[in-house]
Motif scaffolding. Structure first.
Motif, mmCIF file in Angstrom:
data_model
loop_
_atom_site.group_PDB
_atom_site.id
_atom_site.type_symbol
_atom_site.label_atom_id
_atom_site.label_comp_id
_atom_site.label_asym_id
_atom_site.label_seq_id
_atom_site.Cartn_x
_atom_site.Cartn_y
_atom_site.Cartn_z
ATOM 1 N N PRO A 197 0.642 -1.345 0.166
ATOM 2 C CA PRO A 197 -0.107 -0.131 -0.092
ATOM 3 C C PRO A 197 0.980 1.378 0.042
ATOM 4 N N ASN A 198 0.487 2.222 -0.832
ATOM 5 C CA ASN A 198 1.178 3.538 -0.683
ATOM 6 C C ASN A 198 0.173 4.839 -0.085
ATOM 7 N N GLU A 199 0.939 5.936 -0.141
ATOM 8 C CA GLU A 199 0.049 6.889 0.583
ATOM 9 C C GLU A 199 -1.340 7.071 -0.076
ATOM 10 N N TYR A 200 -1.501 6.701 -1.414
ATOM 11 C CA TYR A 200 -2.768 6.940 -1.833
ATOM 12 C C TYR A 200 -3.874 5.864 -1.403
ATOM 13 N N SER A 201 -3.126 4.821 -1.142
ATOM 14 C CA SER A 201 -4.043 3.540 -0.690
ATOM 15 C C SER A 201 -4.786 4.053 0.618
ATOM 16 N N PHE A 202 -3.811 4.656 1.553
ATOM 17 C CA PHE A 202 -4.173 5.000 2.823
ATOM 18 C C PHE A 202 -5.035 6.237 2.589
ATOM 19 N N GLY A 203 -4.934 7.063 1.701
ATOM 20 C CA GLY A 203 -5.707 8.355 1.501
ATOM 21 C C GLY A 203 -7.063 7.756 0.888
ATOM 22 N N VAL A 204 -7.256 6.811 0.122
ATOM 23 C CA VAL A 204 -8.640 6.261 -0.226
ATOM 24 C C VAL A 204 -9.414 5.870 0.991
ATOM 25 N N LEU A 205 -8.829 4.971 1.859
ATOM 26 C CA LEU A 205 -9.199 4.673 2.879
ATOM 27 C C LEU A 205 -9.715 5.421 4.001
ATOM 28 N N VAL A 206 -8.838 6.342 4.140
ATOM 29 C CA VAL A 206 -9.085 7.465 5.126
ATOM 30 C C VAL A 206 -10.355 8.210 4.692
ATOM 31 N N HIS A 207 -10.480 8.546 3.258
ATOM 32 C CA HIS A 207 -11.671 9.315 2.999
ATOM 33 C C HIS A 207 -12.909 8.532 3.168
ATOM 34 N N GLY A 208 -12.797 7.232 2.737
ATOM 35 C CA GLY A 208 -13.976 6.466 3.009
ATOM 36 C C GLY A 208 -14.328 6.337 4.514
ATOM 37 N N TYR A 209 -13.607 6.224 5.323
ATOM 38 C CA TYR A 209 -14.026 6.024 6.748
ATOM 39 C C TYR A 209 -14.551 7.374 7.124
ATOM 40 N N CYS A 210 -13.897 8.651 6.657
ATOM 41 C CA CYS A 210 -14.456 9.886 7.189
ATOM 42 C C CYS A 210 -15.967 10.109 6.487
ATOM 43 N N ARG A 211 -15.996 9.573 5.291
ATOM 44 C CA ARG A 211 -17.220 9.952 4.663
ATOM 45 C C ARG A 211 -18.477 9.252 5.315
ATOM 46 N N GLU A 212 -18.186 7.974 5.992
ATOM 47 C CA GLU A 212 -18.909 7.108 6.772
ATOM 48 C C GLU A 212 -19.134 7.717 8.260
ATOM 49 N N ARG A 213 -18.469 8.874 8.500
ATOM 50 C CA ARG A 213 -18.576 9.388 9.807
ATOM 51 C C ARG A 213 -17.953 8.293 10.956
ATOM 52 N N ARG A 214 -16.657 7.869 10.504
ATOM 53 C CA ARG A 214 -15.817 6.824 11.478
ATOM 54 C C ARG A 214 -14.442 7.291 11.553
ATOM 55 N N SER A 215 -14.252 8.634 11.694
ATOM 56 C CA SER A 215 -12.996 9.355 11.702
ATOM 57 C C SER A 215 -12.194 8.717 12.610
ATOM 58 N N LEU A 216 -12.573 8.373 13.720
ATOM 59 C CA LEU A 216 -11.639 7.719 14.534
ATOM 60 C C LEU A 216 -10.791 6.435 14.025
ATOM 61 N N GLU A 217 -11.493 5.627 13.213
ATOM 62 C CA GLU A 217 -10.823 4.447 12.489
ATOM 63 C C GLU A 217 -10.018 4.878 11.523
ATOM 64 N N ALA A 218 -10.247 5.829 10.952
ATOM 65 C CA ALA A 218 -9.562 6.652 9.922
ATOM 66 C C ALA A 218 -8.058 7.022 10.735
ATOM 67 N N LEU A 219 -8.202 7.597 11.943
ATOM 68 C CA LEU A 219 -7.137 8.018 12.782
ATOM 69 C C LEU A 219 -6.196 7.051 12.881
ATOM 70 N N GLU A 220 -6.908 5.835 13.196
ATOM 71 C CA GLU A 220 -6.012 4.547 13.583
ATOM 72 C C GLU A 220 -5.018 4.091 12.287
ATOM 73 N N LEU A 221 -5.550 4.224 11.141
ATOM 74 C CA LEU A 221 -4.843 3.982 9.941
ATOM 75 C C LEU A 221 -3.353 4.670 9.920
ATOM 76 N N LEU A 222 -3.499 5.981 10.295
ATOM 77 C CA LEU A 222 -2.037 6.684 10.393
ATOM 78 C C LEU A 222 -0.991 5.998 11.203
ATOM 79 N N GLY A 223 -1.352 5.204 12.322
ATOM 80 C CA GLY A 223 -0.342 4.473 12.724
ATOM 81 C C GLY A 223 0.285 3.307 12.108
ATOM 82 N N GLU A 224 -0.483 2.813 11.145
ATOM 83 C CA GLU A 224 -0.188 1.503 10.383
ATOM 84 C C GLU A 224 0.725 2.219 9.005
ATOM 85 N N MET A 225 0.592 3.412 8.856
ATOM 86 C CA MET A 225 1.561 3.777 7.683
ATOM 87 C C MET A 225 2.876 3.416 7.837
#
Length: 875
Positions: free
Chosen positions: A183-211
């Motif tokens: 996965p690259n930065e764009y992969s994480f960006g797509v998933l982050v946007h998807g979580y935030c769109r579903e109002r699940r920003s805390l799960e998007a934040l958790e992805l930062l630790g996996e990068m």
């Protein structure tokens, strides 16, 4: 003539500005017959294909593809065909690209298409919002044994996120390392946007630790997305912490970061917090914050307007004019929309005229914003004047414009005028869309015109309109409202199998529709459908059947919401079953639904109808304990209960309490107190409340008419006369005022001169009113022997009668409208049939009629309301 591959490529690139010339050169130099036919040079072929695709030169592109099909089958021929298909996809031509791809798969079944072609097609399918096509292409890749790369996975995840399937996107993301893709930065960006769109920003934040595990670092885009998500969810503290984390990692928040935060705060209604950020960006240079750009100003302007902070918005607009940020039509439209939304229609009209003078030409949306605002206020003449202004500027009304005007007339119940609008709309080439039809359909059901509504459905079917769930819900609501619950239930049941064709139950042409049970877009009942049906059943007292429908919707995987519970509470309260209503409240809380102010208001309304004041007070205390804020209705129900219980003086302090709690009392609040105090004969206290109402609510006609009615009812005719004369001076209409009763009471109380004066004032002010108002004064003057004065008034009465019966005679809002009385015997025509000893008035009336040769009194003819004629001549 032959050229080397590199020379041909250079020649084509030099002529790229003229695709037609480049194509002629390519045909001449690369497609000429030669002893051994072979594909053109790959680089040249790719370039000319993309050039043709971007220029949308479809015949030439198809010609090139046909030439390649005639070549001998080989790996190079397959690569050439794939290049043309990829070029079509890169040029945004979905159908030709799919056609070329299908031809490639058919002609070269053993030669898998290149990954680049799949990626191009996937990207175009994603851009075209064709999630179904994305899945088909991915499955075909796997069948062909083409290994996806990170880019492929990113497109697939973006498609899944876009269709709300975030869990599937996450599964795909986790599979990437197993498929040999990091996965690259764009992969994480797509998933982050998807979580935030579903109002699940805390799960998007958790992805930062996996990068870090994949050697990636969060970039500004990812941070801005999560910050915006936190703000939208009301997690302001988390957003602030993330901004600080950005700084610690060496990333400087840019203007997009701040715009994201401000936009989210404004959408969440936290406009003042957004303004604090905006002000810091403008003033605090020491913090090194980015300066606001045009988008920043637009966000702040939209936030002020949405929150009703119109003066703050006005000040911002002046600042924007000075900074040069008020020169785009989109910005002007924001301000236009804000003015209209906050009732400043005159200012909006002036801005519209001013825009052209300032070099910002209004567009169609500009005019439609103002037309919509005027129509919502039922100011149809003014709306037409704006359309005239639009046409003078060379802009023709579109379907939205006509639909807005049509909706305005439908809201006034003027179906015949809607017919003329529809005619004009069609004659000008603007054919009604489904939204237009739904407005007409709703209007007909609202007015109880069942046959016309059925005819409209038939006409919509003939014209090929595909009904949506909104159309079906309108019909179901109309049936419930008109007491046809069995038909409504039958349609809802039928929709699960036949979709909108279930409307055939109404007996129209929908009976002949093809069964669309296999159509994925079939209209099936939704939560709103069941809400309408359950509400109809509850209002009709069929509460057990309503409960069965609730169980049915839950069995269909349609979860109830708080509104459904409120409907049941309202139904139980309406039918006096308060214990059952409270059981619904407690069940609602057990199921995890938080009762709202509306929920408690319904319960308080039910208790008020039973005069259970102690229970109301307990419920209000419960609201306070749960921090559920009361509103004006809550207080009005409490005031009503106190007043009806003879405790009006205990209700008086509630007005002050409302103001202290930032709840503005309305006309109903003051009206309840005025009625109770007048009934208690405490006119001084009532007068004080009356003046308080004027101070709080403004000089409203409803307040004057209410006070005047109470004074008249309580025998204070002279005081009522004085108030009515003040209303005349303020230019109010008189249809809500008890002018007839006042004049009659004045005559009964030997105040004939006051009654005659009031009558003459009404005539002098130009009011048009019920001619029967003259009769008590004519009777009193006749009995007093004032025959000449009675004759003068009789003549004026007949003039008034002639005007009163002219169709469409009331066009000026200054005139009082004809007052609809409970009994037709109060109409002025009834004086011809009266048997109350008014012999003098009867003789005068007959004498005046004979003298003028009027004969019988004319009766207005019924209007033709068949608006469907507009479609009869259209194809």
């Amino acid at each position: 003539m032959t050229l080397s591959s590199s020379s041909l490529s250079k020649l084509l690139r030099r002529n790229a500005h003229d695709p037609a010339l480049a194509w002629r050169l390519f045909k001449l130099l690369a497609l000429s017959p030669c002893p051994s036919p072979s594909p053109p040079p790959f680089s040249s072929l790719s370039f000319i294909s993309l050039l043709l695709a971007r220029a949308h030169m479809l015949p030439e592109l198809h010609s090139l593809h046909r030439h390649l099909l005639l070549l001998p089958s080989s790996a190079s021929s397959a690569a050439a065909s794939a290049a043309v298909a990829a070029a079509a996809a890169d040029g945004g031509l979905l159908d030709p690209a799919l056609s070329f791809f299908a031809s490639l798969r058919s002609r070269f079944p053993s030669c898998p298409p290149p990954l680049r072609l799949y990626n191009s097609l996937l990207r175009l399918a994603l851009r075209s919002r064709r999630a179904d096509l994305v899945e088909v292409l991915y499955k075909d890749m796997l069948v062909c044994g083409v290994a996806p790369e990170a880019y492929t996975f990113n497109v697939l995840m973006a498609s899944l996120c876009g269709s709300g399937r975030i869990e599937s996107a996450r599964v795909l993301f986790d599979k990437m390392p197993l498929k040999g893709c990091r996965p690259n930065e764009y992969s994480f960006g797509v998933l982050v946007h998807g979580y935030c769109r579903e109002r699940r920003s805390l799960e998007a934040l958790e992805l930062l630790g996996e990068m870090g595990r994949f050697g990636c670092r969060p970039n500004l885009v990812i941070y801005n997305t999560i910050i915006s998500g936190f703000c939208r969810e009301g997690r302001i503290d988390e957003a602030e912490k993330l901004v600080e984390r950005m700084r610690q990692e060496g990333l400087v928040p840019n203007v997009v970061t701040f715009n994201s935060r401000m936009s989210a705060l404004c959408k969440a209604g936290k406009v003042l917090e957004a303004y604090r950020i905006f002000r810091d960006m403008q003033e605090d240079r020491e913090l090194g914050l980015p300066r606001p750009n045009r988008t920043t100003f637009d966000i702040m302007l939209g936030g002020f307007c949405e929150a009703g902070m119109i003066e703050e918005a006005r000040a911002l607009v002046e600042s924007m004019k000075g900074s040069g940020f008020f020169r785009k039509v989109e910005t002007c439209n924001l301000w236009l929309s804000g003015l209209v939304k906050n009732g400043r229609l005159l200012e909006a009209r002036e801005l519209l005229e001013e825009m052209g003078k300032k070099g910002v030409e209004p567009n169609l949306r500009s005019y439609n914003i103002v037309v919509d605002g005027l129509c919502r206020e039922k100011m149809m003449f003014a709306a037409w004047s704006v359309i005239g202004l639009m046409q003078k500027s060379g802009i023709s009304p579109d379907t939205v414009t006509y639909t807005t005007i049509l909706r305005g007339y439908c809201s006034k119940g003027n179906v015949s005028k809607a017919n003329r609008i529809l005619n004009e709309m069609v004659s000008n080439g603007c054919f009604p869309n489904l939204f237009t039809c739904n407005i007409l359909l709703q209007s007909l059901w609202k007015e109880g015109k069942l046959a016309e509504a059925d005819k409209l459905l038939e006409k919509m079917n003939e014209k090929g309109y595909r009904l949506d769930i909104v159309s079906c819900n309108i019909v179901i609501h109309g049936l419930c409202k008109n007491g046809k619950l069995d038909k409504a239930i039958g349609i809802v049941d039928g929709m699960w199998q036949y979709g909108s064709a279930a409307l055939g139950e109404l007996g129209n042409s929908f009976v002949g529709l093809v069964d669309d049970a296999g159509d994925t877009r079939k209209c099936v009942p939704d939560r709103i459908t069941y809400s309408i049906l359950i509400s109809g059943l509850c209002k009709a007292g069929k509460l057990d059947e309503a409960k069965r429908k609730l169980l049915e919707m839950m069995g269909k995987n349609i979860a109830p919401d708080s509104l459904i519970y409120d409907i049941f509470i309202h139904g139980y309260c309406k039918h006096g079953k308060m214990s059952s209503a409270f059981k619904v409240l407690r069940d609602m809380e057990k199921k995890g639904f938080d009762p709202s102010t509306r929920t408690y208001n319904l319960l308080i309304w039910g208790l008020a109808s039973k005069q259970q004041l102690d229970e109301i007070l307990k419920l209000i205390n419960e609201m306070k304990e749960k921090r559920i804020l009361p509103d004006v209705r809550t207080y009005n129900y409490l005031i009503k209960s106190l007043c009806e219980g003879g405790m009006a003086y205990k209700a008086l302090p509630l007005i002050e309490e409302m103001l202290q709690n930032n709840i503005i009392p309305n006309v109903t609040s003051f009206g309840l107190l005025i009625k109770a105090l007048c009934k208690a004969s405490d006119f001084d206290a009532a007068q004080g409340i009356f003046h308080g109402a004027l101070s709080t609510c403004g000089e409203k006609e409803a307040i004057y008419s209410l006070m005047c009615n109470e004074l008249c009812t309580c025998g204070k005719a002279l005081a009522g006369k004085e108030l009515l004369e003040i209303a005349f001076d303020k230019g109010f209409t008189i249809e809500r005022f008890p002018y007839k009763n006042l004049i009659e009471e004045l005559c009964k109380g030997d105040h004939v001169d006051d009654a005659q004066s009031l009558l003459n004032t009404m005539i002098g002010k130009g009011y048009l009113f019920d001619p029967a108002t003259f009769m008590p004064v004519i009777d009193a003057l006749g009995k007093r022997g004032s025959k000449h004065a009675a004759d003068i008034l009789s003549e004026k009465m007949m003039v008034m009668a002639a005007h009163h019966d002219e169709p469409n005679n009331v066009s000026d809002s200054h005139y009082g409208k004809k007052k609809k009385e409970a009994s037709p015997e109060t109409d002025w025509r009834a004086i011809l049939h009266r048997d109350d000893g008014s012999g003098i008035a009867l003789k005068i009336l007959k004498r005046v009629q004979r003298g003028w040769g009027q004969g019988s009194i004319p009766t207005p003819r019924p209007q033709n309301n068949d608006f469907l004629d507009a479609w009869e001549s259209t194809g």
